[in-house]
Design a protein around this motif. Structure first.
Motif, short mmCIF file in Angstrom:
data_model
loop_
_atom_site.label_atom_id
_atom_site.label_comp_id
_atom_site.label_asym_id
_atom_site.label_seq_id
_atom_site.Cartn_x
_atom_site.Cartn_y
_atom_site.Cartn_z
N GLN A 185 -2.93 5.73 1.33
CA GLN A 185 -2.28 6.45 2.42
C GLN A 185 -3.17 7.58 2.93
OE1 GLN A 185 0.46 5.32 3.84
NE2 GLN A 185 0.51 3.65 2.33
N THR A 193 0.80 -1.23 0.00
CA THR A 193 0.00 0.00 0.00
C THR A 193 0.83 1.27 0.00
OG1 THR A 193 -0.19 -0.17 2.40
CG2 THR A 193 -1.99 -1.08 1.10
N LYS A 194 2.14 1.17 0.29
CA LYS A 194 2.97 2.37 0.21
C LYS A 194 3.09 2.86 -1.23
CE LYS A 194 7.00 -0.69 0.41
NZ LYS A 194 8.13 -1.12 1.26
#
Length: 628
Positions: free
Chosen positions: A528, A521-522
């Motif tokens: 984010q 997910t970064k």
């Protein structure tokens, strides 16, 4: 002197402390009677809390408003999650604690609990009138009257310690046993037996060669025991070490078997199968030339170490000589040798699921007195007994936990339905619904019930609801967000999984074994932004929220299937049979089933089905007689 209380708790171990705080926090005027106010909640054997399945119990105690998780977090000197290589149903938190700080953290909890008094004394006799407990008399001749009494005396009832052929009365090293109380209870028709446990030698750190041992460091991450603890580790974090026994040490141990209380007839009671003494290991597994040992700290600043895996009651000189045959312990100095202890326990099939005696009204039993072993099992029982004692005093529906609701429910159901033939220790394998009983969802399972009872605070309840909302937002994002190959393929190749050929939903990628929120997910800016917004009301809990969401996404199919099975079997829990049958007259049942059903008198068909010796055909007979 004569005192009056709603609830009196006898014994200030882990069961007694949880019972007393629960009853007092619910509003009962409570007294906790202990032999030594300086040994409250003593972690008598290893100063460690949690472990496989036990860690889940501590999370459940915490979710129900208990104190063990908070005290453990406050005094932990090493924390680890066990079984990380397996699925989340098997993950189990464990902490090594500072023994002395643990005691005083608990003492502070008790001292600041409204409605709770402490009395230092030894209970000599129960007072029973017309089949109902009404109070007790202490060794100092003090009379206490109470509406309910909770027995949590641990290993102190007629306790007898053994080192070789030497015997010494006591409930723990340097602490006296409790006499007369067992007989006072048994004269009312409650049956009891003897069990045995033991503890290893304590080692002086300065005499150990750590270069010949393997280091075992703890973990520093967001995991903890209490949902209400949002702090980093408060004490200095320490290492543990491992090594192995040797064939030479085994030869020394064998030479002492003639003087071993376990093998010369001195001890006849039942010991714990899953925590055997080192002499039991070498006798049971004669082909093994080594057994693993764990050297663990007793405190943040002390030199005293706990030698896990070397529990023994062999003569003192044999223990020392055997240990010195292990290279790391060549120059070993002990604080004290290991010893065994025998003590009285009471048959738990004489209890209801509220842990109240079926024979003496308003008398409750919890902890090792019920044939269990372990601080966590004791604490869970104590909390349930404390809640139900309060209910008996002030009214309300009995508080019980189902097998698909909590490990504590599995524990108590096993005790009162199956009984014990050895000290009972909880394992994940004892729970048929362990995917539902994970460490991460204890609060989701139990906080609502605790809040309705009055044990969980509004703060806790609101915080949990806020966390659940954040988890739901993340799950919805994963189910609906479309991933583009050019955005994510580089990251997928880096973690060793096949790149995308076309777009798909984020949830499809997360279902791959190699993919986690942490490593994917970064690369998703929109995620984010969502995470920051979703967890804005629960600062510091981002990782906790992500873990909960990921488990639900990855394992939802398994969770749904297990829930469906549990709901089907719950139908049998609704068929009440207590008081409906004279089992001894039902010739269509097997002889064993008639005897067991008469002895245990189960509340429901489901409980009857879990009694050893009651077959499926016996259950079918009962269903027919019930008109099913």
């Amino acid at each position: 002197m004569d005192f009056k209380y709603d609830v009196i708790v006898i014994g200030a171990g882990h069961a007694g402390c949880e019972a007393a705080v629960a009853a007092a926090n619910l509003g009962s005027k409570t007294c906790l009677i202990t032999m030594d106010m300086n040994k409250i909640a003593q972690i008598s054997c290893n100063p460690a809390v949690g472990g496989i399945a036990k860690g889940q119990i501590v999370r459940e105690i915490d979710a129900l408003g208990g104190q063990m998780g908070l005290v453990t977090d406050q005094t932990a000197i090493q924390f680890r999650i066990l079984n990380r290589s397996k699925g989340p149903a098997m993950w189990s938190p464990r902490a090594q604690c500072d023994r002395e700080k643990f005691i005083w953290a608990w003492r502070e909890k008790l001292d600041h609990t409204p409605n709770l008094h402490i009395w230092q004394d030894t209970v000599r006799e129960l007072l029973v009138e017309n089949g109902e407990v009404v109070g007790l008399i202490t060794l100092w001749g003090v009379t206490f009257h109470a509406k309910c009494v909770i027995m949590t005396a641990g290993t102190f009832l007629n306790g007898l310690m053994h080192i070789g052929r030497n015997q010494l009365p006591g409930g723990r090293m340097a602490e006296p046993a409790s006499y007369h109380l067992t007989e006072s209870i048994a004269r009312h028709g409650i049956t009891y037996g003897r069990m045995k446990t033991g503890t290893p030698a304590r080692v002086d750190k300065r005499s150990v060669n750590f270069d010949l041992m393997e280091n075992q460091a703890g973990e520093i991450d967001f995991h903890k025991f209490s949902f209400m603890n949002n702090k980093v580790r408060q004490l200095k974090q320490l290492d543990c070490w491992t090594c192995y026994t040797t064939e030479e040490s085994h030869q020394v141990l064998r030479s002492g078997l003639a003087d071993s209380p376990m093998y010369n007839g001195q001890i006849t009671s039942i010991g714990p199968r899953y925590c055997p003494s080192v002499e039991t290991k070498i006798v049971t597994f004669p082909d093994k030339n080594q057994h693993q040992l764990f050297l663990e700290p007793e405190g943040e600043t002390t030199n005293e170490l706990y030698l896990n895996g070397f529990s023994s009651s062999l003569p003192m000189d044999i223990q020392i000589a055997a240990l010195k045959k292990i290279p790391a312990f060549k120059d070993l100095v002990l604080y004290r040798p290991g010893y065994a202890i025998e003590y009285d326990y009471f048959d738990p099939t004489q209890l209801t699921h509220t842990l109240e005696s079926k024979i003496i009204k308003n008398l409750f039993f919890a902890g090792q007195m019920n044939g269990t072993t372990g601080y966590e099992e004791a604490g869970g029982q104590g909390l349930v007994a404390g809640v139900n004692a309060h209910i008996n005093c002030h009214g309300g529906q009995p508080f019980t936990l189902a097998r698909d609701e909590a490990y504590i429910g599995v524990l108590i159901d096993d005790l009162v339905i199956k009984g014990v033939d050895e000290p009972y220790r909880m394992f994940t394998s004892r729970a048929e619904y362990r995917i539902l009983l994970r460490m991460d969802d204890a609060d989701v399972r139990l906080t609502e019930r605790a809040y309705q009872l009055g044990l969980a605070t509004r703060e806790r309840y609101d915080l949990l609801k806020t966390k659940q909302e954040a988890v739901e937002q993340i799950i919805a994002f994963a189910q609906n967000y479309s991933m583009k190959p050019d955005l994510i393929n580089g990251a997928l190749e880096q973690i060793g999984t096949t790149p995308l050929r076309q777009g798909c939903k984020l949830i499809e990628i997360l279902n791959r074994p190699q993919v986690t929120f942490d490593n994917i997910t970064k690369h998703i800016p929109a995620f984010q932004e969502l995470l920051a917004k979703a967890t804005s009301a629960t600062p510091g809990r981002e990782e906790e929220v992500l873990e909960a969401a990921e488990i639900l996404l990855k394992y939802q199919g398994y969770i749904d299937r297990e829930r469906m099975i549990a709901e089907k079997l719950a139908r049998l829990e609704s068929i009440k049979i207590r008081g409906k049958f004279n089992y001894s007259s039902l010739q269509s049942l097997s002889i064993e089933a008639r005897q067991k059903l008469t002895q245990i008198d189960p509340e429901t068909i489901a409980q009857a089905s879990r009694i050893p010796g009651v077959s499926p055909s016996d259950i079918n007979v009962l269903l027919v007689l019930c008109g099913r």
